[in-house]
Scaffold this motif. Structure first.
Motif, PDB file in Angstrom:
ATOM      1  N   ASP A 190      15.455 -34.192  98.726  1.00 37.84           N
ATOM      2  CA  ASP A 190      14.268 -34.949  99.134  1.00 37.84           C
ATOM      3  C   ASP A 190      13.375 -34.144 100.069  1.00 37.84           C
ATOM      4  OD1 ASP A 190      15.005 -37.194  97.674  1.00 37.84           O
ATOM      5  OD2 ASP A 190      16.185 -38.032  99.324  1.00 37.84           O
ATOM      6  N   SER A 191      13.978 -33.309 100.907  1.00 33.67           N
ATOM      7  CA  SER A 191      13.232 -32.586 101.920  1.00 33.67           C
ATOM      8  C   SER A 191      12.307 -31.534 101.313  1.00 33.67           C
ATOM      9  CB  SER A 191      14.198 -31.896 102.887  1.00 33.67           C
ATOM     10  OG  SER A 191      13.508 -31.043 103.770  1.00 33.67           O
ATOM     11  N   ASN A 192      11.099 -31.424 101.866  1.00 34.99           N
ATOM     12  CA  ASN A 192      10.163 -30.378 101.450  1.00 34.99           C
ATOM     13  C   ASN A 192      10.318 -29.112 102.288  1.00 34.99           C
ATOM     14  OD1 ASN A 192       8.968 -32.006  99.476  1.00 34.99           O
ATOM     15  ND2 ASN A 192       7.445 -32.813 100.907  1.00 34.99           N
ATOM     16  N   ASP A 213      17.790 -30.623  93.751  1.00 38.54           N
ATOM     17  CA  ASP A 213      16.503 -31.310  93.915  1.00 38.54           C
ATOM     18  C   ASP A 213      16.559 -32.222  95.141  1.00 38.54           C
ATOM     19  OD1 ASP A 213      13.896 -32.172  93.373  1.00 38.54           O
ATOM     20  OD2 ASP A 213      14.613 -33.856  92.163  1.00 38.54           O
ATOM     21  N   ARG A 218       7.588 -31.016  93.041  1.00 38.88           N
ATOM     22  CA  ARG A 218       7.752 -32.301  92.363  1.00 38.88           C
ATOM     23  C   ARG A 218       6.604 -32.501  91.386  1.00 38.88           C
ATOM     24  NH1 ARG A 218      11.118 -35.646  95.577  1.00 38.88           N
ATOM     25  NH2 ARG A 218      13.148 -34.661  95.395  1.00 38.88           N
TER      26      ARG A 218
END
Length: 277
Positions: free
Chosen positions: A239-241, A237, A87
């Motif tokens: 949200d989770s990393n 894309d 991000r």
């Protein structure tokens, strides 16, 4: 001044099976040419009644090359997975441009891939609960998806580092494996590209290699790998990393299933009382 390597590095050859291979700069040209050739050959062939058209699966560290993105966007069925991007303003701008390039692309039907036909999209991170009245939905995978772990700060994470593309044909049949009436589709791969180049414009200036092959064993192994990549992937894309697939096995409501089976048994005709009894 733009730096570049000499054309003396460039070497072209063909494999024993006749597939083109390239070493040097701009190997993506061979990749794009191979995609266009494959689609043209399919269009020139006599259309088989059960063919659903060409299909493409791929996996790259990243894709932003204009010509390659156009090929993906315009292919009849395509799903290419890239490594999950970090991000930040610059990365988000890169993602936006790439997403815009494949906007409106057809994507790829998940149920055409072995093992994915029973998967469902998760609901707020949880597996959906399926009962007897659950309506099956066909999941159309987007043309671009992501896989893996997002780098946060200076901590290195495992990444999807492959550079490969598998081309084939989608097919349809009206019978399942046991001969029953069904609506069945599948993917038959036939041509594989392997290389060192990312699908990026900058890779065209670097010394890379790439080759096309129709070796059955390599194609079979590549399909197995790519199906798992797709199964474990997420939206472009997310949200989770972390590695958080959005395709999951559903949970079945055992109580409702049992009640439905009991009702069917109760309503079944009594075969023990015929007309002559």
């Amino acid at each position: 001044m733009s730096l570049s390597f000499s054309h003396q590095f460039n070497v072209h050859t063909v494999t024993a099976e006749g597939g083109p291979a390239q070493f040097g700069a701009n190997v993506l040209a061979s990749l794009v040419e191979g995609i266009n050739t494959f689609q043209h050959e399919w269009e020139q062939q006599k259309r088989r009644s059960r063919s659903l058209g060409p299909g493409m699966l791929g996996a790259f560290l990243w894709v932003d090359d204009t010509e390659l993105l156009r090929c993906i966007a315009e292919f009849p069925s395509a799903c290419v997975v890239v490594s999950k991007q970090p991000r930040g303003p610059r990365s988000l701008e890169k993602l936006r441009k790439v997403a815009d390039a494949v906007k409106g692309a057809a994507g790829f039907p998940a149920r055409a891939l072995p093992g994915l036909e029973g998967l469902r999209l998760h609901e707020d991170g949880a597996a959906p609960v399926v009962g007897p009245g659950f309506a099956s939905t066909d999941i159309q995978l987007p043309a671009l998806r992501s896989l893996g772990y997002r780098k946060v700060g200076d901590h290195l994470v495992p990444i999807l580092h492959t550079k490969m593309l598998l081309l084939g044909e989608l097919w349809w049949h009206d019978e399942d494996g046991s001969g029953g009436v069904a609506d069945v589709i599948g993917f038959r791969p036939s041509r594989l590209w392997l290389g060192s180049a990312n699908g990026t414009e900058s890779s065209r200036r670097s010394l890379e290699f790439g080759l096309w092959t129709q070796d059955p064993a390599l194609i079979k192994a590549a399909q197995k790998f790519l199906v798992e990549v797709v199964a474990q992937s997420e939206e472009l894309d997310p949200d989770s990393n972390t590695l958080t697939p959005d395709l999951v096995e559903p949970d079945y409501d055992d109580e409702e299933m049992w009640e439905a089976l009991t009702a069917l048994a109760d309503n079944a005709p009594d075969e023990g009382h015929g007309d002559g009894e």
